[in-house]
Design an enzyme around this catalytic site. Structure first.
Site, PDB file in Angstrom:
ATOM      1  N   ALA A 152      -4.385  19.098   3.394  1.00 46.07           N
ATOM      2  CA  ALA A 152      -3.387  18.357   4.177  1.00 46.07           C
ATOM      3  C   ALA A 152      -2.204  19.244   4.521  1.00 46.07           C
ATOM      4  O   ALA A 152      -1.727  19.260   5.665  1.00 46.07           O
ATOM      5  CB  ALA A 152      -2.930  17.128   3.396  1.00 46.07           C
ATOM      6  N   TYR A 153      -1.724  19.987   3.547  1.00 40.56           N
ATOM      7  CA  TYR A 153      -0.581  20.867   3.776  1.00 40.56           C
ATOM      8  C   TYR A 153      -0.907  21.919   4.828  1.00 40.56           C
ATOM      9  O   TYR A 153      -0.127  22.151   5.767  1.00 40.56           O
ATOM     10  CB  TYR A 153      -0.186  21.536   2.451  1.00 40.56           C
ATOM     11  CG  TYR A 153       0.982  22.482   2.553  1.00 40.56           C
ATOM     12  CD1 TYR A 153       2.263  22.007   2.799  1.00 40.56           C
ATOM     13  CD2 TYR A 153       0.802  23.850   2.367  1.00 40.56           C
ATOM     14  CE1 TYR A 153       3.348  22.878   2.877  1.00 40.56           C
ATOM     15  CE2 TYR A 153       1.874  24.721   2.436  1.00 40.56           C
ATOM     16  CZ  TYR A 153       3.143  24.239   2.691  1.00 40.56           C
ATOM     17  OH  TYR A 153       4.207  25.104   2.766  1.00 40.56           O
ATOM     18  N   ALA A 154      -2.066  22.556   4.703  1.00 45.12           N
ATOM     19  CA  ALA A 154      -2.454  23.589   5.673  1.00 45.12           C
ATOM     20  C   ALA A 154      -2.606  22.999   7.069  1.00 45.12           C
ATOM     21  O   ALA A 154      -2.271  23.645   8.066  1.00 45.12           O
ATOM     22  CB  ALA A 154      -3.752  24.257   5.232  1.00 45.12           C
ATOM     23  N   THR A 156      -0.898  20.527   8.359  1.00 43.97           N
ATOM     24  CA  THR A 156       0.418  20.343   8.968  1.00 43.97           C
ATOM     25  C   THR A 156       0.978  21.673   9.467  1.00 43.97           C
ATOM     26  O   THR A 156       1.629  21.737  10.513  1.00 43.97           O
ATOM     27  CB  THR A 156       1.420  19.708   7.978  1.00 43.97           C
ATOM     28  OG1 THR A 156       1.686  20.596   6.878  1.00 43.97           O
ATOM     29  CG2 THR A 156       0.901  18.384   7.444  1.00 43.97           C
ATOM     30  N   LYS A 157       0.708  22.738   8.726  1.00 43.70           N
ATOM     31  CA  LYS A 157       1.227  24.042   9.134  1.00 43.70           C
ATOM     32  C   LYS A 157       0.430  24.618  10.307  1.00 43.70           C
ATOM     33  O   LYS A 157       0.962  25.413  11.101  1.00 43.70           O
ATOM     34  CB  LYS A 157       1.219  25.004   7.950  1.00 43.70           C
ATOM     35  CG  LYS A 157       2.180  24.587   6.839  1.00 43.70           C
ATOM     36  CD  LYS A 157       3.617  24.448   7.345  1.00 43.70           C
ATOM     37  CE  LYS A 157       4.596  24.199   6.230  1.00 43.70           C
ATOM     38  NZ  LYS A 157       5.999  24.145   6.700  1.00 43.70           N
TER      39      LYS A 157
END
Length: 244
Positions: A152-154, A156-157
């Site tokens: 999820a974090y990747a 968004t980036k």
């Protein structure tokens, strides 16, 4: 480049990489506004470090994903410190879960801060930064390292990385550079949270230097992009000690 008499805004500037960036810009002669979400004590401490470096500093509370509060923060910076030359959007949140177990509420939180927050800050920066200035956003080396639980974090980036070259083309006629820094594993509270020493050591070993980065390592790159690095534009610049 002589960066004296310049004004910078650093979102997420109260802790971690954002705080190191704020202090490093102050050391280069820039007055710095620290935009923070909730921790006023840490933000005030960051301002103290900025002033100790010989620059003016102020702390402003704002939600990076709320365009009204961000616009208000930019207004205050212009009133108290002067026209804006540099905006560094270091605000971000990270929640780690395997995709099969992903809490969609956590996904929504990260999308709001990391994606919408970057767009809101970039939108205001694009209207205000003076010619010769710079906008620096943050991605992550996880978009290339593909570590489990970072899906999820990747994601968004990845959205941030898509924005950067487009905004660079839109801002080129104003002589404003637009780049993103993609740190590797860095020794911050955000990184250490919820990790065992075994996991930390394994991740540190991804770099041939066999260590984690420091916030100051990343801040040096941001200061270059926000100052003398005028021919670097529209790029995602990795700062990860060669991690692969």
């Amino acid at each position: 480049m002589d960066t004296a008499s310049r004004t910078a805004i650093v979102t997420g500037g109260s802790r971690g990489i954002g705080r190191a960036v704020a202090v490093r810009l102050a050391a280069a002669g820039q007055d710095v506004a620290v935009v923070y979400s909730s921790n006023a004590k840490e933000a005030d401490a960051a301002v103290g470090e900025i002033e100790a470096a010989g620059a003016r500093g102020i702390a402003l509370q704002a939600d990076v994903a709320d365009e009204d509060t961000i616009a208000g923060a930019f207004d205050t910076v212009e009133q108290r410190l002067g026209p804006i030359d540099v905006v560094v959007n270091a605000a971000g949140i990270m929640a780690l879960q395997p995709i099969r177990e992903l809490d969609l509420a956590q996904l929504d939180r990260q999308l709001r801060t990391n994606v919408r927050g970057t767009f809101v800050t970039a939108k205001e920066a694009a209207r205000r930064i003076r010619p010769g200035g710079a906008f620096v956003a943050f991605s992550t080396s996880v978009t290339r390292l593909h570590l489990p639980a970072y899906g999820a974090y990747a994601a968004t980036k990845g959205a941030v990385e898509a924005l950067i070259p487009i905004l660079a083309k839109e801002m080129g006629d104003r002589d404003v550079t637009v780049n993103a820094v993609a740190p590797g594993p860095t020794a911050t509270e955000l990184f250490f949270e919820g990790k065992s020493q075994q996991v930390i050591d394994r991740i540190a070993g991804l770099s041939p230097m066999n260590r984690l980065g420091t916030p100051e390592d990343v801040a040096e790159l941001v200061a270059f992009l926000a100052g003398p690095g005028r021919w670097i534009n529209g790029q995602i610049v990795f700062a990860n000690g060669g991690a692969a």
